[in-house]
Motif scaffolding. Structure first.
Motif, PDB file in Angstrom:
ATOM      1  N   MET A 191       2.194  -7.986  10.576  1.00  0.00           N
ATOM      2  CA  MET A 191       1.100  -7.497   9.771  1.00  0.00           C
ATOM      3  C   MET A 191       1.595  -7.258   8.343  1.00  0.00           C
ATOM      4  N   SER A 192       0.865  -7.788   7.359  1.00  0.00           N
ATOM      5  CA  SER A 192       1.295  -7.694   5.977  1.00  0.00           C
ATOM      6  C   SER A 192       1.263  -6.248   5.482  1.00  0.00           C
ATOM      7  N   ASP A 193       2.136  -5.977   4.510  1.00  0.00           N
ATOM      8  CA  ASP A 193       2.220  -4.634   3.935  1.00  0.00           C
ATOM      9  C   ASP A 193       0.949  -4.286   3.182  1.00  0.00           C
ATOM     10  N   LEU A 194       0.649  -2.985   3.181  1.00  0.00           N
ATOM     11  CA  LEU A 194      -0.365  -2.445   2.282  1.00  0.00           C
ATOM     12  C   LEU A 194       0.330  -2.127   0.963  1.00  0.00           C
ATOM     13  N   ILE A 195      -0.133  -2.722  -0.119  1.00  0.00           N
ATOM     14  CA  ILE A 195       0.449  -2.488  -1.443  1.00  0.00           C
ATOM     15  C   ILE A 195      -0.630  -1.866  -2.314  1.00  0.00           C
ATOM     16  N   LEU A 196      -0.386  -0.669  -2.796  1.00  0.00           N
ATOM     17  CA  LEU A 196      -1.355   0.010  -3.653  1.00  0.00           C
ATOM     18  C   LEU A 196      -0.870  -0.042  -5.093  1.00  0.00           C
ATOM     19  N   HIS A 197      -1.685  -0.644  -5.946  1.00  0.00           N
ATOM     20  CA  HIS A 197      -1.418  -0.686  -7.377  1.00  0.00           C
ATOM     21  C   HIS A 197      -2.156   0.501  -7.997  1.00  0.00           C
ATOM     22  N   HIS A 198      -1.416   1.451  -8.539  1.00  0.00           N
ATOM     23  CA  HIS A 198      -1.998   2.734  -8.943  1.00  0.00           C
ATOM     24  C   HIS A 198      -1.102   3.388  -9.977  1.00  0.00           C
ATOM     25  N   TYR A 199      -1.504   4.565 -10.455  1.00  0.00           N
ATOM     26  CA  TYR A 199      -0.612   5.407 -11.258  1.00  0.00           C
ATOM     27  C   TYR A 199      -0.849   6.861 -10.849  1.00  0.00           C
ATOM     28  N   PRO A 200       0.136   7.733 -11.039  1.00  0.00           N
ATOM     29  CA  PRO A 200       0.089   9.067 -10.426  1.00  0.00           C
ATOM     30  C   PRO A 200      -1.125   9.905 -10.784  1.00  0.00           C
ATOM     31  N   SER A 201      -1.604   9.858 -12.042  1.00  0.00           N
ATOM     32  CA  SER A 201      -2.686  10.747 -12.450  1.00  0.00           C
ATOM     33  C   SER A 201      -4.075  10.145 -12.258  1.00  0.00           C
ATOM     34  N   SER A 202      -4.169   8.996 -11.615  1.00  0.00           N
ATOM     35  CA  SER A 202      -5.466   8.351 -11.376  1.00  0.00           C
ATOM     36  C   SER A 202      -6.230   9.066 -10.268  1.00  0.00           C
ATOM     37  N   PRO A 203      -7.419   9.607 -10.554  1.00  0.00           N
ATOM     38  CA  PRO A 203      -8.153  10.326  -9.505  1.00  0.00           C
ATOM     39  C   PRO A 203      -8.587   9.426  -8.354  1.00  0.00           C
ATOM     40  N   PHE A 204      -9.097   8.229  -8.658  1.00  0.00           N
ATOM     41  CA  PHE A 204      -9.509   7.354  -7.561  1.00  0.00           C
ATOM     42  C   PHE A 204      -8.309   6.909  -6.722  1.00  0.00           C
ATOM     43  N   SER A 205      -7.131   6.825  -7.340  1.00  0.00           N
ATOM     44  CA  SER A 205      -5.936   6.523  -6.554  1.00  0.00           C
ATOM     45  C   SER A 205      -5.609   7.673  -5.608  1.00  0.00           C
TER      46      SER A 205
END
Length: 311
Positions: free
Chosen positions: A1-15
């Motif tokens: 099963m492929s990895d879940l990769i989250l593209h985000h930044y620490p202060s992003s509320p939706f992240s």
């Protein structure tokens, strides 16, 4: 099963919304930190233009908008559920309100002149100016709440959330659902990212207690990764086979047509590609990029606009 990769930044509320869901479901995931403002040179090859945060990548499949990401994570790990059977419709509608009306009231308050001054205190003036210019471009055509109106709405919404929590530990019962995660992240921004503005929460202690319960869910099993690795994984993968969900044509646009998909309001940069699926709930575009190869970029129908590109 492929990895879940989250593209985000620490202060992003939706992240933070998605990070907490990963924690609730105790999922492992890879963290790729992206810039808070444009340019985003390692994200756009994957999305084709979409630049809002976060973006979820699974191999050569790219998922845009947290409403769709929630569905993807639910499919990946069905329990504990985000959509309780007896309140499924209510949970989705409440989440949509929180991601829109509550979010914009909270941000109008958090980034008022007082809030912006606090958030960028100690940083060079250019940082605040660049952030304001970036978000101003994303809000093109939108009507923004004035700070006083935003503050009044935010306080009213907090009281309504407090009323919902009078008899239950979470908004719709004894366990969190998608509505809790959607309502939490704008309040988290006030409390954690810009704590100079957190006093607005003091009038609703029940909401603060609920926020503590949400925070305790954690972020799951996170592993740091890089944009280089994420792009390499996309290039080495093929998009997953599309399911046989019924083609739902609302636009007179055939599968295989050249199209664009863009957000209805905030962040309207279009993604262009070949329409490969249009189901009840999502669009899928096929794209080619010299860095990532062939990818499928997925969008929810609600909140996005499909247009045909005429030759």
């Amino acid at each position: 099963m492929s990895d879940l990769i989250l593209h985000h930044y620490p202060s992003s509320p939706f992240s933070e919304k998605v990070r907490l869901i990963l924690g609730y479901k105790q999922l492992g995931w890879k963290s790729v930190v992206i810039p808070r403002i444009m340019p985003k040179p390692d994200l756009l090859p994957l999305t084709g233009g979409y630049r809002r945060t976060p973006v979820l990548q699974i191999g050569a499949d790219i998922y845009c908008d947290t409403a769709l990401i929630c569905d993807v994570l639910e499919h990946r790990q069905a329990t504990p559920t985000l959509y309780p059977e007896h309140n499924k419709g209510v949970a989705r509608v409440l989440a949509q309100w929180a991601d829109n009306s509550l979010f914009w009231a909270a941000m109008g308050y958090n980034l008022s002149p007082k809030g912006a001054a606090a958030m960028f205190a100690g940083q060079p003036p250019e940082a605040a100016q660049a952030f304001a210019a970036d978000r101003g471009a994303m809000r093109a055509g939108m009507t923004s709440l004035r700070p006083g109106d935003a503050a009044a709405a935010y306080r009213s919404y907090l009281r309504r959330l407090a009323n919902m929590l009078d008899e239950h530990p979470f908004l719709l019962g004894d366990a969190p659902c998608v509505a809790d995660f959607a309502a939490y992240h704008p309040l988290w921004f006030s409390r954690v990212v810009n704590p100079a503005m957190a006093g607005v929460l003091d009038a609703t202690p029940g909401v603060l207690d609920w926020m503590d319960r949400m925070h305790a869910l954690g972020h799951g099993q996170m592993e740091k990764s890089t944009a280089t690795d994420a792009i390499a994984q996309a290039a080495a993968s093929e998009p997953a086979s599309l399911t046989d969900e019924t083609f739902q044509d609302e636009h007179g646009i055939a599968l295989g047509a050249s199209v664009t998909v863009s957000a209805e309001t905030f962040g309207q940069e279009p993604t262009a590609g070949i329409l490969r699926a249009a189901t009840r709930t999502r669009y899928t575009l096929e794209r080619q990029d010299e860095r990532v190869g062939r990818v499928h970029v997925h969008f929810p129908r609600i909140g996005f606009v499909l247009r045909e590109v005429k030759a």
